[in-house]
Scaffold this active site. Structure first.
Site, PDB file in Angstrom:
ATOM      1  N   GLU A 332       0.875  -0.990   0.102  1.00 18.39           N
ATOM      2  CA  GLU A 332      -0.017   0.012  -0.162  1.00 18.39           C
ATOM      3  C   GLU A 332       0.789   1.176  -0.272  1.00 18.39           C
ATOM      4  OE1 GLU A 332      -4.013  -1.172   2.413  1.00 18.39           O
ATOM      5  OE2 GLU A 332      -2.370  -0.367   3.365  1.00 18.39           O
ATOM      6  N   CYS A 333       0.673   2.145  -0.831  1.00 18.58           N
ATOM      7  CA  CYS A 333       1.110   3.618  -1.119  1.00 18.58           C
ATOM      8  C   CYS A 333       2.901   3.569  -0.889  1.00 18.58           C
ATOM      9  CB  CYS A 333       0.472   4.470   0.016  1.00 18.58           C
ATOM     10  SG  CYS A 333       0.761   6.205  -0.126  1.00 18.58           S
TER      11      CYS A 333
END
Length: 464
Positions: A332-333
């Protein structure tokens, strides 16, 4: 159970400072305090955790159902004497301007928490009564138990503010804070600096300063007397799981200055699926922990430590070998930035990253996407079946400037801009996205991820 929710008239009024001071003050009184944060925030929760010595949890009425929020609060509060939640933005600010969905006020009513309102009093006098009166009248179903005035200039300034409020409003004043540089938390592009970056001695000093301010300036007896209306069942009912020990999986989770953005509930749900969470540092460790079956790379600040991450070539080689083996990886991210081929930082420097995803990333001066996100799986992936709809949030100062041959598994819509696009990048057995998902938004997310890990492990055993 004793409990309260600290909210504010707007962002930037000092909610975090007041919430941390209350937490520190209650702990100094000998209470076990369970912290919570309203909304999709990772930074405030880190500071809450350091102050309280218990892992802070997120509650969020947009990403999670009402029952899921109650479950998060009730499970986490077991064994505590009091719970303190910190709101997000202004008290009534949510997904839209015409309804309360996603707001701190909605959470307070759902979880039956009395609200302590923080008001920035730096540049006001009698007009503060008009502000308070408006908040009192706006939603009669909401219980505002008291107000704390922040950034008060002097004792005489406080006396004027108190007179104005007491002459026109029914809300009780529960304290005030002067301007105090000693307790300020430095900020950067994603918000406050993370708690992991603070030296232990400076953190201890800040806790002492916060507790002292609470004792001096707050009515702690009144704050301790506030009650959460939800019943807390002190008996833990462990989820039924008939998987045998051999079905346990080991999931590597990076945790250091570069990677610290995780919902603890996500990790709990993985544990309920018989996953062992194995923490490691891509900055400092020379190799992945042994016998890992999967990786979960959360967000953080990899851009600030890009030189160290890029320079740890042995760790990068280990991750490349792990990916080539077919074992599942979810990122994620910040985790996606780390898996990319290259990252250009804000000063223009370019660093080779793990080279797992055919993406080239660049840091930006402004937020690229901000707010809640609805994502639909358009194909089966590590987290679920095609057609599954999940909710999360996006908050990043970077962009993809080059995409090679890579599939996408998400059809997403951003709540604030209304923008729609394809996202959720899949390459080999890696699934990566800018979107932070709260796994309690869909019970199948953790289950499917662990099932995919088991499937990959079984397939490897068959071909070995």
């Amino acid at each position: 159970m004793r409990g309260l929710l600290v909210s504010g008239t707007a962002s930037g009024v000092g909610k975090t400072t007041v919430a941390l001071a209350i937490m520190a003050g209650l702990r100094r009184r000998g209470l076990v305090v369970q912290p919570f944060k309203c909304g999709p925030d990772f930074l405030d929760t880190g500071h809450h955790t350091r102050i309280c010595g218990r892992v802070a949890r997120n509650v969020d009425t947009w990403m999670l159902s009402g029952e899921a929020n109650k479950s998060v609060l009730q499970n986490a509060a077991r064994g505590a004497d009091a719970l303190v939640a910190e709101g997000m933005m202004g008290l009534f600010d949510g997904k839209s301007g015409e309804a309360e969905a996603g707001s701190t006020a909605e959470i307070a009513k759902l979880l039956k928490l009395p609200v302590v309102l923080v008001v920035d009093a730096a540049k006001t006098a009698r007009s503060i009564a008009a502000v308070m009166l408006g908040f009192e009248m706006f939603d009669p179903k909401l219980r505002i138990a008291g107000v704390i005035l922040n950034r008060v200039a002097s004792e005489s300034h406080y006396a004027m503010l108190r007179a104005a409020i007491e002459s026109s409003c029914k809300t009780r004043i529960l304290g005030w804070l002067p301007r105090e540089p000693a307790i300020a938390i430095p900020e950067r592009h994603l918000g406050l600096r993370s708690a992991t970056e603070a030296p232990q001695n400076s953190e201890d000093s800040a806790i002492d300063a916060l507790a002292a301010l609470a004792e001096k300036h707050f009515d702690l007896n009144a704050l301790i007397g506030l009650e959460c209306g939800l019943e807390i069942d002190e008996v833990w009912h462990a989820p039924i799981n008939r998987l045998i020990v051999a079905d346990r999986v080991r999931i590597g989770v990076p945790c250091d200055h570069a990677f610290s953005f995780y919902y603890e509930d996500n990790l709990d749900l993985l544990r309920e699926q018989r996953a062992e969470i194995v923490r490691f540092s891509p900055m400092h460790d020379v190799a992945l922990p042994p016998n890992l079956d999967g990786l979960y790379l959360g967000g953080g600040y990899p851009e600030l430590y890009a030189q160290q991450l890029s320079g740890n070539r042995q760790m990068i080689k280990d991750i490349q070998v792990f990916v080539d083996s077919g074992r599942p990886v979810y990122a994620e991210c910040g985790g996606m930035l780390y898996l990319a081929e290259n990252l250009t930082t804000a000063d223009g420097s370019n660093y080779a990253m793990a080279g797992v995803l055919p993406l080239t990333m660049q840091m930006t001066e402004k937020l690229v996407q901000f707010g809640y996100v609805t994502a639909e799986f358009i194909e089966d992936c590590l987290l679920g079946r095609a057609g599954t709809i999940v909710r999360g949030h996006s908050f990043h100062y970077s962009r993809i400037i080059f995409t090679g041959e890579v599939a996408t598994n998400y059809r997403v819509q951003y709540s604030m801009s209304g923008k729609k696009e394809f996202e959720g990048f899949r390459h080999k057995n890696v699934f990566a996205s800018y979107i932070h998902l709260h796994f309690r938004s869909d019970a199948g997310l953790a289950e499917n991820f662990v099932a995919a890990i088991r499937h990959a492990r079984t397939a490897q055993a068959v071909t070995a």
